[in-house]
Design a protein around this motif. Structure first.
Motif, PDB file in Angstrom:
ATOM      1  N   TRP A   1      71.919  28.813  28.500  1.00 18.01           N
ATOM      2  CA  TRP A   1      70.785  29.101  27.634  1.00 18.01           C
ATOM      3  C   TRP A   1      69.777  30.034  28.327  1.00 18.01           C
ATOM      4  O   TRP A   1      69.268  30.970  27.720  1.00 18.01           O
ATOM      5  CB  TRP A   1      70.091  27.792  27.263  1.00 18.01           C
ATOM      6  N   CYS A   2      69.503  29.767  29.550  1.00 17.62           N
ATOM      7  CA  CYS A   2      68.431  30.481  30.249  1.00 17.62           C
ATOM      8  C   CYS A   2      68.903  31.620  31.146  1.00 17.62           C
ATOM      9  O   CYS A   2      68.086  32.257  31.794  1.00 17.62           O
ATOM     10  CB  CYS A   2      67.645  29.496  31.115  1.00 17.62           C
ATOM     11  N   ARG A   3      70.192  31.845  31.230  1.00 20.71           N
ATOM     12  CA  ARG A   3      70.743  32.800  32.180  1.00 20.71           C
ATOM     13  C   ARG A   3      69.926  34.091  32.256  1.00 20.71           C
ATOM     14  O   ARG A   3      69.731  34.781  31.293  1.00 20.71           O
ATOM     15  CB  ARG A   3      72.180  33.133  31.811  1.00 20.71           C
TER      16      ARG A   3
ATOM     17  N   ASP B   1      68.511  29.133  36.660  1.00 24.95           N
ATOM     18  CA  ASP B   1      68.242  30.321  35.856  1.00 24.95           C
ATOM     19  C   ASP B   1      69.381  31.335  35.873  1.00 24.95           C
ATOM     20  O   ASP B   1      69.438  32.208  35.020  1.00 24.95           O
ATOM     21  CB  ASP B   1      66.945  30.995  36.316  1.00 24.95           C
ATOM     22  N   THR B   2      70.275  31.225  36.843  1.00 25.00           N
ATOM     23  CA  THR B   2      71.410  32.146  36.890  1.00 25.00           C
ATOM     24  C   THR B   2      72.688  31.526  36.354  1.00 25.00           C
ATOM     25  O   THR B   2      73.665  32.242  36.122  1.00 25.00           O
ATOM     26  CB  THR B   2      71.656  32.661  38.324  1.00 25.00           C
TER      27      THR B   2
ATOM     28  N   GLY C   1      62.401  30.776  32.796  1.00 28.58           N
ATOM     29  CA  GLY C   1      61.415  30.155  31.936  1.00 28.58           C
ATOM     30  C   GLY C   1      61.754  30.188  30.459  1.00 28.58           C
ATOM     31  O   GLY C   1      60.977  29.723  29.639  1.00 28.58           O
ATOM     32  N   ALA C   2      62.888  30.730  30.076  1.00 32.94           N
ATOM     33  CA  ALA C   2      63.234  30.858  28.664  1.00 32.94           C
ATOM     34  C   ALA C   2      63.362  29.497  28.005  1.00 32.94           C
ATOM     35  O   ALA C   2      64.139  28.665  28.425  1.00 32.94           O
ATOM     36  CB  ALA C   2      64.541  31.624  28.517  1.00 32.94           C
TER      37      ALA C   2
ATOM     38  N   PRO D   1      62.689  37.773  39.689  1.00 33.85           N
ATOM     39  CA  PRO D   1      63.657  37.353  38.673  1.00 33.85           C
ATOM     40  C   PRO D   1      64.820  36.638  39.348  1.00 33.85           C
ATOM     41  O   PRO D   1      65.250  37.027  40.439  1.00 33.85           O
ATOM     42  CB  PRO D   1      64.121  38.673  38.055  1.00 33.85           C
ATOM     43  N   ALA D   2      65.311  35.592  38.725  1.00 28.91           N
ATOM     44  CA  ALA D   2      66.389  34.802  39.327  1.00 28.91           C
ATOM     45  C   ALA D   2      67.620  35.652  39.629  1.00 28.91           C
ATOM     46  O   ALA D   2      68.344  35.373  40.572  1.00 28.91           O
ATOM     47  CB  ALA D   2      66.760  33.640  38.417  1.00 28.91           C
TER      48      ALA D   2
END
Length: 86
Positions: free
Chosen positions: A68-70, A63-64, A74-75, A24-25
């Protein structure tokens, strides 16, 4: 990674890249593994692995930090697109 002394440079680097890409990021080990892979790839001058490690680091950063994707790797990223469009 266990038994690193039995692996060649390429195997060590790809192992680190794979571990970072699959973590996970938000896992602090992900960035550490990708950074270590990048440093090793640069040291042994393996351009494709340098590019791969840089890509994984970029994805971890996205990703961090993306609102939006935090912390949700892949969100909502469209199929066929590696990068978020937000």
């Amino acid at each position: 990674m266990n038994n690193c002394e039995l692996l060649n440079d390429h195997q060590i680097i790809t192992g680190l890249i794979g571990a970072a890409a699959n973590a996970p990021a938000g896992d602090p080990r992900a960035a550490r593994w990708a950074t270590e892979a990048l440093a090793l790839a640069r040291a042994v001058e393996l351009p494709i692995l340098i590019e791969e490690a840089e890509g994984v680091l970029g994805r971890i950063e996205h990703d961090t930090t993306c609102g939006w994707c935090r912390r949700q790797p892949g969100a909502a990223i469209p199929v066929g697109s590696f990068w978020c469009t937000h």
